[in-house]
Design a protein around this motif. Sequence first.
Motif, PDB file in Angstrom:
ATOM      1  N   GLN A  15       0.620  -1.394  -0.053  1.00 44.08           N
ATOM      2  CA  GLN A  15       0.146   0.142   0.252  1.00 44.08           C
ATOM      3  C   GLN A  15       0.637   1.053  -0.286  1.00 44.08           C
ATOM      4  OE1 GLN A  15      -2.295  -1.620   3.786  1.00 44.08           O
ATOM      5  NE2 GLN A  15      -3.506  -0.928   2.647  1.00 44.08           N
ATOM      6  N   ARG A  16       0.468   2.343  -0.682  1.00 44.09           N
ATOM      7  CA  ARG A  16       0.639   3.761  -0.724  1.00 44.09           C
ATOM      8  C   ARG A  16      -0.078   4.059  -1.218  1.00 44.09           C
ATOM      9  NH1 ARG A  16       6.414   5.384  -0.782  1.00 44.09           N
ATOM     10  NH2 ARG A  16       6.537   7.257  -1.775  1.00 44.09           N
ATOM     11  N   GLU A  17      -0.223   5.872  -0.605  1.00 43.34           N
ATOM     12  CA  GLU A  17      -0.860   6.656  -1.504  1.00 43.34           C
ATOM     13  C   GLU A  17      -2.229   6.582  -1.286  1.00 43.34           C
ATOM     14  OE1 GLU A  17       0.657   8.614  -4.868  1.00 43.34           O
ATOM     15  OE2 GLU A  17       2.665   8.818  -3.452  1.00 43.34           O
ATOM     16  N   GLY A  18      -2.499   5.121  -0.155  1.00 44.05           N
ATOM     17  CA  GLY A  18      -4.034   4.459  -0.437  1.00 44.05           C
ATOM     18  C   GLY A  18      -4.872   4.288  -0.997  1.00 44.05           C
ATOM     19  N   TYR A  19      -3.470   3.568  -2.710  1.00 44.64           N
ATOM     20  CA  TYR A  19      -3.441   2.018  -3.388  1.00 44.64           C
ATOM     21  C   TYR A  19      -3.286   1.018  -2.905  1.00 44.64           C
ATOM     22  CZ  TYR A  19      -3.177   1.088  -7.459  1.00 44.64           C
ATOM     23  OH  TYR A  19      -3.652  -0.434  -9.332  1.00 44.64           O
ATOM     24  N   VAL A  20      -4.001   0.320  -2.448  1.00 42.50           N
ATOM     25  CA  VAL A  20      -3.673  -1.278  -2.316  1.00 42.50           C
ATOM     26  C   VAL A  20      -3.464  -2.326  -3.186  1.00 42.50           C
ATOM     27  CG1 VAL A  20      -4.933  -2.198  -0.895  1.00 42.50           C
ATOM     28  CG2 VAL A  20      -5.786  -0.300  -0.582  1.00 42.50           C
ATOM     29  N   LEU A  21      -2.438  -3.015  -3.743  1.00 42.48           N
ATOM     30  CA  LEU A  21      -2.149  -3.727  -4.456  1.00 42.48           C
ATOM     31  C   LEU A  21      -2.301  -4.906  -4.000  1.00 42.48           C
ATOM     32  CD1 LEU A  21      -1.104  -4.650  -7.121  1.00 42.48           C
ATOM     33  CD2 LEU A  21       0.851  -4.420  -6.164  1.00 42.48           C
ATOM     34  N   LEU A  22      -2.986  -5.797  -3.991  1.00 42.00           N
ATOM     35  CA  LEU A  22      -3.522  -7.339  -3.965  1.00 42.00           C
ATOM     36  C   LEU A  22      -1.643  -7.817  -4.051  1.00 42.00           C
ATOM     37  CD1 LEU A  22      -3.347  -9.726  -1.573  1.00 42.00           C
ATOM     38  CD2 LEU A  22      -5.094  -9.948  -3.394  1.00 42.00           C
ATOM     39  N   VAL A  23      -0.488  -8.783  -3.915  1.00 42.91           N
ATOM     40  CA  VAL A  23       0.126  -9.479  -5.017  1.00 42.91           C
ATOM     41  C   VAL A  23      -0.401 -11.343  -4.202  1.00 42.91           C
ATOM     42  CG1 VAL A  23       2.189 -10.175  -5.287  1.00 42.91           C
ATOM     43  CG2 VAL A  23       2.200  -7.528  -4.424  1.00 42.91           C
ATOM     44  N   ASP A  24       0.127 -12.225  -5.637  1.00 45.31           N
ATOM     45  CA  ASP A  24      -0.446 -13.558  -4.646  1.00 45.31           C
ATOM     46  C   ASP A  24      -1.629 -13.837  -3.799  1.00 45.31           C
ATOM     47  OD1 ASP A  24       0.964 -14.238  -6.791  1.00 45.31           O
ATOM     48  OD2 ASP A  24       2.840 -15.242  -5.265  1.00 45.31           O
ATOM     49  N   PRO A  25      -2.764 -13.724  -4.414  1.00 43.50           N
ATOM     50  CA  PRO A  25      -3.617 -14.162  -3.434  1.00 43.50           C
ATOM     51  C   PRO A  25      -3.690 -15.628  -3.168  1.00 43.50           C
ATOM     52  CG  PRO A  25      -4.692 -13.357  -5.264  1.00 43.50           C
ATOM     53  CD  PRO A  25      -3.618 -13.334  -5.383  1.00 43.50           C
ATOM     54  N   GLY A  26      -3.207 -16.381  -2.260  1.00 47.32           N
ATOM     55  CA  GLY A  26      -2.928 -18.119  -2.382  1.00 47.32           C
ATOM     56  C   GLY A  26      -4.093 -18.319  -1.294  1.00 47.32           C
ATOM     57  N   TYR A  27      -3.728 -19.775  -1.001  1.00 44.96           N
ATOM     58  CA  TYR A  27      -4.655 -20.264  -0.305  1.00 44.96           C
ATOM     59  C   TYR A  27      -5.135 -19.653   1.601  1.00 44.96           C
ATOM     60  CZ  TYR A  27      -4.181 -25.112  -3.081  1.00 44.96           C
ATOM     61  OH  TYR A  27      -4.743 -26.090  -3.747  1.00 44.96           O
ATOM     62  N   GLU A  63     -11.559  -2.167  -1.611  1.00 45.51           N
ATOM     63  CA  GLU A  63     -10.654  -1.285  -1.964  1.00 45.51           C
ATOM     64  C   GLU A  63      -9.625  -1.708  -1.711  1.00 45.51           C
ATOM     65  OE1 GLU A  63     -10.493   0.072   2.550  1.00 45.51           O
ATOM     66  OE2 GLU A  63     -11.909   1.298   2.343  1.00 45.51           O
ATOM     67  N   ILE A  64      -9.783  -2.777  -2.588  1.00 47.24           N
ATOM     68  CA  ILE A  64      -8.202  -3.676  -3.864  1.00 47.24           C
ATOM     69  C   ILE A  64      -8.693  -2.443  -4.898  1.00 47.24           C
ATOM     70  CG2 ILE A  64      -7.184  -6.000  -4.296  1.00 47.24           C
ATOM     71  CD1 ILE A  64      -7.356  -5.716  -1.693  1.00 47.24           C
ATOM     72  N   ASP A  65      -7.093  -2.397  -5.242  1.00 44.24           N
ATOM     73  CA  ASP A  65      -7.129  -1.531  -6.465  1.00 44.24           C
ATOM     74  C   ASP A  65      -7.013  -2.585  -7.343  1.00 44.24           C
ATOM     75  OD1 ASP A  65      -8.524   1.081  -5.656  1.00 44.24           O
ATOM     76  OD2 ASP A  65      -6.165   1.214  -4.297  1.00 44.24           O
ATOM     77  N   ALA A  66      -5.887  -3.396  -7.482  1.00 42.71           N
ATOM     78  CA  ALA A  66      -5.312  -4.272  -8.416  1.00 42.71           C
ATOM     79  C   ALA A  66      -4.408  -5.314  -8.043  1.00 42.71           C
ATOM     80  CB  ALA A  66      -3.766  -3.321  -9.436  1.00 42.71           C
ATOM     81  N   CYS A 125      -2.280 -18.381  -6.276  1.00 46.70           N
ATOM     82  CA  CYS A 125      -3.947 -17.328  -6.565  1.00 46.70           C
ATOM     83  C   CYS A 125      -4.975 -17.954  -5.923  1.00 46.70           C
ATOM     84  CB  CYS A 125      -2.965 -17.300  -8.319  1.00 46.70           C
ATOM     85  SG  CYS A 125      -4.032 -19.407  -8.571  1.00 46.70           S
ATOM     86  N   ALA A 126      -5.841 -19.233  -5.518  1.00 48.41           N
ATOM     87  CA  ALA A 126      -6.565 -19.550  -5.403  1.00 48.41           C
ATOM     88  C   ALA A 126      -7.654 -19.334  -4.700  1.00 48.41           C
ATOM     89  CB  ALA A 126      -6.519 -20.901  -4.586  1.00 48.41           C
ATOM     90  N   ASP A 127      -7.265 -18.092  -3.633  1.00 37.77           N
ATOM     91  CA  ASP A 127      -8.410 -17.325  -3.197  1.00 37.77           C
ATOM     92  C   ASP A 127      -8.188 -15.789  -4.016  1.00 37.77           C
ATOM     93  OD1 ASP A 127      -8.390 -18.963  -0.942  1.00 37.77           O
ATOM     94  OD2 ASP A 127      -8.407 -17.593   0.638  1.00 37.77           O
ATOM     95  N   LEU A 128      -7.764 -15.554  -5.170  1.00 38.80           N
ATOM     96  CA  LEU A 128      -8.841 -14.925  -6.343  1.00 38.80           C
ATOM     97  C   LEU A 128      -9.717 -15.287  -6.483  1.00 38.80           C
ATOM     98  CD1 LEU A 128      -8.515 -12.218  -8.475  1.00 38.80           C
ATOM     99  CD2 LEU A 128      -7.932 -14.444 -10.212  1.00 38.80           C
ATOM    100  N   SER A 129     -10.236 -16.179  -6.436  1.00 36.08           N
ATOM    101  CA  SER A 129     -11.519 -16.836  -6.191  1.00 36.08           C
ATOM    102  C   SER A 129     -12.639 -16.759  -5.127  1.00 36.08           C
ATOM    103  CB  SER A 129     -12.021 -18.315  -6.500  1.00 36.08           C
ATOM    104  OG  SER A 129     -13.757 -18.112  -5.950  1.00 36.08           O
ATOM    105  N   PRO A 130     -12.872 -16.011  -3.910  1.00 42.20           N
ATOM    106  CA  PRO A 130     -13.363 -15.682  -3.055  1.00 42.20           C
ATOM    107  C   PRO A 130     -13.534 -14.327  -3.224  1.00 42.20           C
ATOM    108  CG  PRO A 130     -11.405 -17.500  -1.873  1.00 42.20           C
ATOM    109  CD  PRO A 130     -11.422 -16.683  -3.283  1.00 42.20           C
ATOM    110  N   LEU A 131     -11.830 -13.864  -3.673  1.00 46.63           N
ATOM    111  CA  LEU A 131     -12.349 -11.856  -3.365  1.00 46.63           C
ATOM    112  C   LEU A 131     -13.209 -11.493  -4.286  1.00 46.63           C
ATOM    113  CD1 LEU A 131     -11.335  -9.278  -3.189  1.00 46.63           C
ATOM    114  CD2 LEU A 131      -8.868 -10.005  -4.600  1.00 46.63           C
ATOM    115  N   LEU A 132     -12.744 -11.972  -5.780  1.00 45.12           N
ATOM    116  CA  LEU A 132     -13.832 -11.980  -6.851  1.00 45.12           C
ATOM    117  C   LEU A 132     -15.399 -11.954  -5.975  1.00 45.12           C
ATOM    118  CD1 LEU A 132     -12.111 -13.112  -9.770  1.00 45.12           C
ATOM    119  CD2 LEU A 132     -11.676 -10.575  -9.502  1.00 45.12           C
TER     120      LEU A 132
END
Length: 189
Positions: A25-37, A51-54, A65-72
């Motif tokens: 995170q920086r300046e209010g931007y939220v980047l998620l890297v590798d949403p694993g199990y 609030e996840i931007d990318a 990457c598996a928890d990209l599914s519950p995030l979406l």
Amino acid sequence: MRLTVLGGDGGWPRAGSACSGYLVQREGYVLLVDPGYATAPLLFSVVPPWEIDAVLVTHGHPDHCADLSPLLRARIFDDHPAPALPVHAPAGALDAVLALDRPQLLHGAVTVSHLEDGARLQLGPFEIEATALPHTWPNLGYRISTDGPSLAYTGDSGPSDRRVDLARDVTVLLAEASYAARVPDDVVG
């Protein structure tokens, strides 16, 4: 730049823990890297899903990457659905996880960009540089830079001069390792 470790377990999450998952995170931007199990519940305790931007994904193994599914799903089923989530990954890395839902459900919920070795992109305040690193599956390491701090993240990868180049002069190196004694020949670059 703020780094939050959601999980760092290997191939499966231990009870009460999670596989690879990192918030930058920086300046209010939220980047998620590798949403694993098992990262989604921990993620949602830190920041709401909308609030996840990318998202950046290093490779297609489910512990990354598996928890990209519950995030979406959390973004889709919320009372105020979020805009399409930009997700960046090597080509084919997300095919299995995105196939968990019918395409109509995901329509408008995600935009996937395929990255290759040497790709550069700007995500909010972050300049991203992708570097192919050795692994049993196509894997990209990421250098995440700002006008101040920088972070290099290897994802799963074996020994390689490219890892050294990726990490050169960064503020923080986040390097994952799977083999303590001997690295299999197919993951040495």
